[in-house]
Motif scaffolding. Structure first.
Motif, PDB file in Angstrom:
ATOM      1  N   SER A 134     -11.028  -1.456   1.672  1.00 55.42           N
ATOM      2  CA  SER A 134     -12.456  -1.352   2.114  1.00 55.42           C
ATOM      3  C   SER A 134     -13.569  -0.969   1.496  1.00 55.42           C
ATOM      4  O   SER A 134     -14.449  -1.749   1.761  1.00 55.42           O
ATOM      5  N   LEU A 138      -6.371  -6.344   5.833  1.00 59.67           N
ATOM      6  CA  LEU A 138      -7.870  -6.219   6.042  1.00 59.67           C
ATOM      7  C   LEU A 138      -8.475  -7.441   6.293  1.00 59.67           C
ATOM      8  O   LEU A 138      -8.130  -8.519   5.824  1.00 59.67           O
ATOM      9  N   THR A 150      -4.820   1.926  -1.353  1.00 56.96           N
ATOM     10  CA  THR A 150      -5.020   2.394   0.027  1.00 56.96           C
ATOM     11  C   THR A 150      -5.770   1.245   0.589  1.00 56.96           C
ATOM     12  O   THR A 150      -6.775   0.785   0.104  1.00 56.96           O
ATOM     13  N   PRO A 151      -5.759   1.238   2.005  1.00 54.25           N
ATOM     14  CA  PRO A 151      -6.853   0.365   2.677  1.00 54.25           C
ATOM     15  C   PRO A 151      -8.149   0.927   2.417  1.00 54.25           C
ATOM     16  O   PRO A 151      -9.075   0.214   2.507  1.00 54.25           O
ATOM     17  N   ASP A 152      -8.381   2.351   2.259  1.00 49.13           N
ATOM     18  CA  ASP A 152      -9.739   2.857   2.306  1.00 49.13           C
ATOM     19  C   ASP A 152     -10.220   2.299   0.955  1.00 49.13           C
ATOM     20  O   ASP A 152     -11.388   2.065   0.830  1.00 49.13           O
ATOM     21  N   VAL A 184      -1.840  -1.401   9.264  1.00 53.47           N
ATOM     22  CA  VAL A 184      -0.871  -1.117   8.276  1.00 53.47           C
ATOM     23  C   VAL A 184       0.573  -1.162   9.074  1.00 53.47           C
ATOM     24  O   VAL A 184       0.567  -0.582  10.029  1.00 53.47           O
ATOM     25  N   THR A 223       0.897  -1.222  -0.039  1.00 56.33           N
ATOM     26  CA  THR A 223       0.012  -0.081  -0.147  1.00 56.33           C
ATOM     27  C   THR A 223       0.776   1.271  -0.131  1.00 56.33           C
ATOM     28  O   THR A 223       2.067   1.115  -0.165  1.00 56.33           O
ATOM     29  N   ARG A 233      -8.339  -3.523  10.569  1.00 62.27           N
ATOM     30  CA  ARG A 233      -7.324  -3.067   9.603  1.00 62.27           C
ATOM     31  C   ARG A 233      -5.818  -2.952  10.130  1.00 62.27           C
ATOM     32  O   ARG A 233      -5.863  -2.129  11.404  1.00 62.27           O
ATOM     33  N   ALA A 245      -0.411  -3.468   4.005  1.00 64.47           N
ATOM     34  CA  ALA A 245      -2.020  -3.218   4.759  1.00 64.47           C
ATOM     35  C   ALA A 245      -2.339  -4.589   4.967  1.00 64.47           C
ATOM     36  O   ALA A 245      -2.324  -5.413   3.951  1.00 64.47           O
TER      37      ALA A 245
END
Length: 219
Positions: free
Chosen positions: A184, A213, A179-181, A199, A154, A197, A211
């Motif tokens: 997600s 999730l 990105t994690p967003d 990182v 990420t 989550r 990352a």
């Protein structure tokens, strides 16, 4: 594979077939020196065991080390990989386990079959426009209450890179950094609830943060 198979799947399969030897030498067990990563895998295994004794799929199983770790944690696990040569290597290395050639974008599994899905550093090869259908497949094959553990490189922004050479071999392999967003949001749109989550910063020769999730299909 057939003529209707997307080009990126052909390229991913061919690329990993070409580098199976040196790749497996370097990444035979990438979790061996990563205690935090192993603890997340252990937590995932405990959550899956608490739901029901359904099988678990390691998607993008590669040389098979993660599949073997999940097996050692008590899960009825099998591996799926796009590369026939990776599957052959994993089968030779871990003859007590099952490995199959297949794609996470179209799983040859009935609905509500799996208690869990582990996909460590494999969704990075899925293009943005195929990510929604891939996560919809995850939702389809998971039992209600089943869990997904994803790991991926990420950064601050989403990005894309194509490698044309690795380990001295000519390849055509696409990498997607998200990105994690971003991930997600796609999981949520597929009906999977985000449960955790994490990182972490790069470790030694890693160049990007990692990352993790954890998501769950609602019971």
């Amino acid at each position: 594979m057939n003529p209707e198979t997307p080009d990126f799947l052909h390229a991913t399969r061919t690329s990993y077939d070409a580098i199976v030897g040196p790749y497996s030498d370097r990444h035979a067990d990438h979790l061996a020196d990563l205690p935090l990563d192993r603890s997340l895998l252990t937590g995932f295994a405990e959550l899956v065991q608490a739901t029901a004794p359904h099988p678990v799929a390691d998607l993008g199983s590669g040389p098979g080390a993660v599949t073997a770790r999940l097996h050692a944690l008590g899960l009825p696990v099998f591996g799926i990989d796009i590369s026939p040569r990776m599957v052959s290597l994993a089968t030779r290395t871990y003859p007590e386990l099952r490995f199959h050639v297949g794609s996470m974008t179209s799983l040859d599994l009935p609905d509500e079959t799996l208690g869990g899905i582990a996909a460590l550093y494999s969704v990075i090869h899925i293009p943005d426009d195929h990510l929604p259908t891939t996560f919809a497949e995850f939702h389809r094959v998971l039992i209600p209450g089943g869990h997904v553990l994803l790991a991926f490189q990420t950064g601050d922004d989403d990005g894309h890179e194509r490698l044309t050479e690795r380990f001295g071999q000519e390849i055509a392999l696409d990498y997607y950094w998200r990105t994690p967003d971003t991930v997600s949001d796609q999981l949520a749109k597929a009906g999977l609830d985000i449960r955790a989550r994490v990182v972490r910063e790069p470790h030694e020769d890693e160049t990007r943060p990692r990352a993790f999730l954890l998501a769950r299909r609602p019971a």
